[in-house]
Enzyme design. Structure first.
Site, PDB file in Angstrom:
ATOM      1  N   ASP A  73       0.856  -1.183   0.000  1.00  4.65           N
ATOM      2  CA  ASP A  73       0.000   0.000   0.000  1.00  4.65           C
ATOM      3  C   ASP A  73       0.894   1.237   0.000  1.00  4.65           C
ATOM      4  O   ASP A  73       2.113   1.143   0.080  1.00  4.65           O
ATOM      5  CB  ASP A  73      -0.933  -0.032   1.221  1.00  4.65           C
ATOM      6  CG  ASP A  73      -2.248   0.690   0.958  1.00  4.65           C
ATOM      7  OD1 ASP A  73      -2.299   1.547   0.047  1.00  4.65           O
ATOM      8  OD2 ASP A  73      -3.231   0.415   1.653  1.00  4.65           O
ATOM      9  N   GLU A  88      -9.757   7.344   3.998  1.00  5.31           N
ATOM     10  CA  GLU A  88      -8.943   6.783   5.072  1.00  5.31           C
ATOM     11  C   GLU A  88      -8.242   7.843   5.907  1.00  5.31           C
ATOM     12  O   GLU A  88      -7.822   8.867   5.405  1.00  5.31           O
ATOM     13  CB  GLU A  88      -7.918   5.823   4.478  1.00  5.31           C
ATOM     14  CG  GLU A  88      -6.998   6.458   3.451  1.00  5.31           C
ATOM     15  CD  GLU A  88      -6.397   5.427   2.525  1.00  5.31           C
ATOM     16  OE1 GLU A  88      -5.313   4.936   2.830  1.00  5.31           O
ATOM     17  OE2 GLU A  88      -7.020   5.138   1.496  1.00  5.31           O
TER      18      GLU A  88
END
Length: 838
Positions: A335, A531
């Site tokens: 990620d 997020e």
């Protein structure tokens, strides 16, 4: 041979030389072992159920071709395959020097700097990168790039694309067959823009609604997530066939984020899942089994940790479990710069992640440094060649399956697929099926033919709020109706449906009216977030300044029946709002096709709506503000229908906890946003518009605000003055008397890009100080900190015991800055006061 033994003189010379060589050898040249992890974070592959990528993911001929390529590739080319860079931090030309294996477009990246680029521009950019990566080389072999993008609820990166409800809503539909069709549509539109890889589906099983990514999960029920994981993979990729490449209208799927990103303690984004291995398997592993069995070509590792060890650096999870017990044959991808969070690593130096089982680093803006460091480590033998070859083999395996290695690769780029009418119809169906009816007293729903309908609430005509984060931009705050001309806001859909049934609909955001309506539909809910910016302290919907509740009560007090349409990325404590409503609908984040809401709420001329309520809760609905939800108000699977409306008694409005204790009294701004209960607004001649609503550009134009990256993604707000105006942080009255007594200061961290041409004032409460000289002395283009003692404002007459405006920045022209944080904190250094402004 013992120390006292005898040996020939020449043997002594050899031994001493060998010892000297060993001592002189650099430590970095020693082969690195796989990272060791403490027992609490050590997964035992024998405990896990078995799964396996389909045999059709590869074949003997393909593996032989890969072996030939590996033998020909240079070490530079192999290391390049392991690294993925972002289009915002590189150009196709860079690939001539740095042969990276993959390119991505992150949440705020668009072709040629344009986040609103059409499908044709995306294809052109992909083709440019692919062309350079495929150019013949003098040594080794050229390998074409693979291009990835976050298409997480439709191809949400492109205006006019089909944007589906976020996963939290799709879970409520409880329809795996619908999910397959949604995935097929999404794949078609991604491929229509020339892209062959999406970072979806998210297979998180969120257990705590405070997590800012909870809406990316389908359900807290692992069985539902497992059923959806299979269908999403099959829809995105099609069923893998031996010796056959993935069709041109299909794309590679990514099962993410491995593993337990939805199980972190406190719901913290990128946090730590403090759970047993059994819970890791039974709850958070369920979706990966089905996705891998269905043929998912890639798996993304999670930012988060399991029992204190970052997943990116845990070989027992990435190697022993994922590639061992679960039989995953594709490649693992990291990620966003998550390798830098592994113990002992930085963004540009992390062999531990590769040794743990990561195949491709996602290094959006760190790719160059990471490539150079990793190459040096590979040349020195610190990273074993076997590990590099294994990772490259897996990456090439997927590239072969996508046809990227073919002499004539599949041609993706049918732009007509993006936003096609038949695709929009699927999204509208999904919206209708995702709605969950929680209350319907007096059969106020469906809205009767011929009714006079008032549509109210800040979210009624907001494409941004109804679409949520990951829409056009990462946080989704700047979306407007113009971005989706083939879509409808909820107001648009209701107005059309009411009119077609012989009624009349009026839009009034504040609920005002001249003639009393027959019914009011109030649309309200969370403003967009993604997020880490979406993490909340409690499940209380509006813990302070409950303006939406006030609107509902105001309409009820005037005798108007009220239908609440609640937009959120998670179930929330809304007992007061439910009590103030005759009907209450959980509509989640429905996306671009708002008419799907009207299909269920509004009856046609024959007295029946186009669709009934069929949605059921895929997460428990809380009875108070505490999380995780242990004793729900409405359980998993709950949902009323027109045929079985049920009844909801008056609910307790006790949040079950001290909400005030969770509010930020002295931290006003951070992580790129105003922190609850505070809001950031700009005001000029064009009026006032709160950041986080739509749009994030002030209407008058003399003060603008937008999200920017300074140290991390969207961690700051850029404020630019082109005339007279101000930016203000405000909220409920707070008492900072204790902070004043402790000699603390208003501390602002920012980057000044232009100090402005006129006076600049900073106010706390109703007292302002002239900070023009301080700004002029600040380093331009560099992050700096301004700290002004609270006593400076108090001495000027500010009442810090009733402080509703902790920061107001006013200027005339040319001031430009990026705001990173604003808070009250202990003083460091000089304690002088700027002059009081007039």
């Amino acid at each position: 041979m013992g120390i006292g033994g005898k040996f020939a003189p020449h043997m002594l010379t050899v031994a001493v030389a060998a010892l000297a060589t060993a001592i002189a050898a650099p430590l970095a040249a020693q082969p690195m072992a796989r990272p060791d992890v403490p027992e609490a974070a050590r997964a035992d592959a024998a405990n896990w159920p078995s799964a396996h990528s389909p045999a059709a993911i590869t074949d003997t001929a393909t593996e032989n071709r890969i072996s030939v390529l590996l033998a020909r590739m240079t070490i530079e080319q192999k290391v390049g395959q392991l690294i993925q860079g972002d289009i915002s931090a590189m150009t196709p030309e860079d690939l001539r020097t740095y042969p990276l294996g993959s390119i991505l477009a992150g949440g705020n990246s668009g072709p040629y700097g344009n986040e609103r680029a059409p499908a044709g521009d995306w294809k052109r950019l992909v083709d440019e990168y692919r062309a350079v990566s495929s150019e013949p080389v003098a040594k080794g072999v050229a390998i074409p790039i693979i291009f990835g993008v976050d298409a997480v609820h439709g191809h949400n990166n492109i205006p006019g694309a089909t944007v589906f409800p976020h996963n939290v809503g799709l879970g409520a539909a409880n329809d795996p067959a619908l999910i397959r069709r949604i995935a097929e549509v999404t794949a078609s539109e991604i491929a229509g823009s020339g892209i062959e890889w999406t970072f979806a589906p998210t297979l998180a099983v969120p257990q705590d609604g405070r997590w800012g990514r909870a809406y990316e999960g389908y359900s807290s029920d692992p069985a539902l997530v497992a059923s959806y994981g299979r269908e999403m993979v099959l829809g995105l990729q099609g069923k893998l066939e031996s010796g056959v490449t993935v069709p041109a209208d299909r794309v590679a799927a990514t099962a993410k984020h491995f593993i337990a990103d939805g199980g972190t303690f406190g719901g913290d984004d990128q946090g730590d899942a403090r759970i047993s291995e059994r819970e890791l398997i039974d709850i958070h592993g369920a979706g990966y089994l089905t996705a891998i069995n269905a043929g998912a070509l890639t798996v993304m590792a999670s930012f988060s940790s399991w029992n204190g060890v970052k997943n990116h650096g845990n070989p027992t999870l990435l190697t022993d479990v994922l590639k061992g017990a679960l039989g995953f044959q594709g490649f693992t991808v990291g990620d966003w710069n998550a390798q830098g969070q592994v113990a002992g690593c930085t963004n540009t130096d992390c062999p531990a992640a590769l040794m743990a089982g990561l195949d491709m680093y996602m290094a959006p803006d760190s790719w160059k440094g990471l490539y150079e460091t990793t190459l040096a480590q590979a040349r020195a033998g610190q990273i074993p060649q076997a590990n590099i070859n294994e990772a490259v083999r897996r990456i090439l395996r997927v590239k072969f399956k996508l046809g990227l290695m073919n002499a004539n690769p599949p041609q993706r780029g049918n732009a007509a697929a993006v936003g096609a009418p038949e695709h929009l119809a699927v999204a509208r169906e999904a919206v209708a099926k995702s709605l969950v009816l929680l209350k319907n007293e007096g059969s106020v729903l469906p809205i009767k033919p011929g009714a006079k309908v008032l549509v109210a609430g800040a979210a009624a005509d907001s494409m941004s709020i109804q679409s949520g984060g990951w829409t056009i931009s990462w946080q989704g705050t700047d979306v407007t109706k113009a971005d989706f001309p083939n879509g409808q806001t909820i107001w648009d859909g209701i107005a059309q449906a009411v009119g077609e049934a012989g009624g009349n609909a009026t839009l009034s955001a504040d609920g005002s009216f001249d003639a009393r309506p027959d019914v009011a539909i109030v649309v309200f809910g969370e403003t967009p977030y993604a997020e880490y910016q979406g993490d909340v302290a409690t499940l209380d919907y509006q813990p302070s300044n409950a303006t939406d509740l006030a609107l509902l009560k105001s309409l009820k007090a005037r005798g108007v029946p009220v239908v609440s349409v609640f937009l959120s990325g998670r179930p929330m404590f809304t007992n007061p709002e439910i009590n103030a409503s005759d009907a209450f609908v959980a509509a989640w984040l429905p996306g671009s096709q708002g008419a799907g809401v009207a299909d269920v709420l509004v009856a046609r001329a024959n007295g029946k709506p186009a669709r009934n309520f069929t949605g059921k809760l895929s997460f428990p609905w809380p009875k108070d503000a505490r999380a995780p939800v242990a004793d729900p108000l409405f359980p998993l699977g709950h949902g009323l229908t027109y045929a079985k409306p049920g009844r909801v008694p008056t609910l307790s409005e006790d949040p079950g906890m001290d909400i005030a204790a969770t509010l930020n009294v002295d931290t006003f701004f951070g992580a790129g946003r105003a922190l609850s209960p505070w809001t950031l607004s700009v005001e000029d001649a064009g009026g006032k518009r709160t950041v986080g609503s739509t749009p994030t550009q002030s209407a008058g134009g003399s003060v603008s605000v937008r999200s920017v990256d300074v140290r991390a993604q969207e961690d700051a707000k850029a404020l630019v003055w082109t005339g007279v105006g101000h930016a203000v942080i405000e909220g409920p009255a707070a008492n900072l008397a204790a902070q004043l007594a402790a000699d603390q200061a208003l501390t602002i961290e920012w980057r000044i890009d232009n100090p402005g041409t006129g006076p600049v004032t900073l106010a706390l409460g109703d007292r302002k100080l002239d900070i023009s000289a301080l700004l002029a002395a600040s380093p331009m283009g560099e992050v700096s900190t301004l700290a002004i003692p609270l006593s400076c404002f108090a001495d000027a007459g500010a009442d810090v015991s009733q402080l509703a405006t902790p920061m107001l920045l006013a200027a005339n022209d040319k001031l430009a800055l990026a705001l990173l944080s604003a808070k009250v904190s202990e003083m460091d250094g000089t304690r002088s006061c700027p002059p009081v402004a007039n």
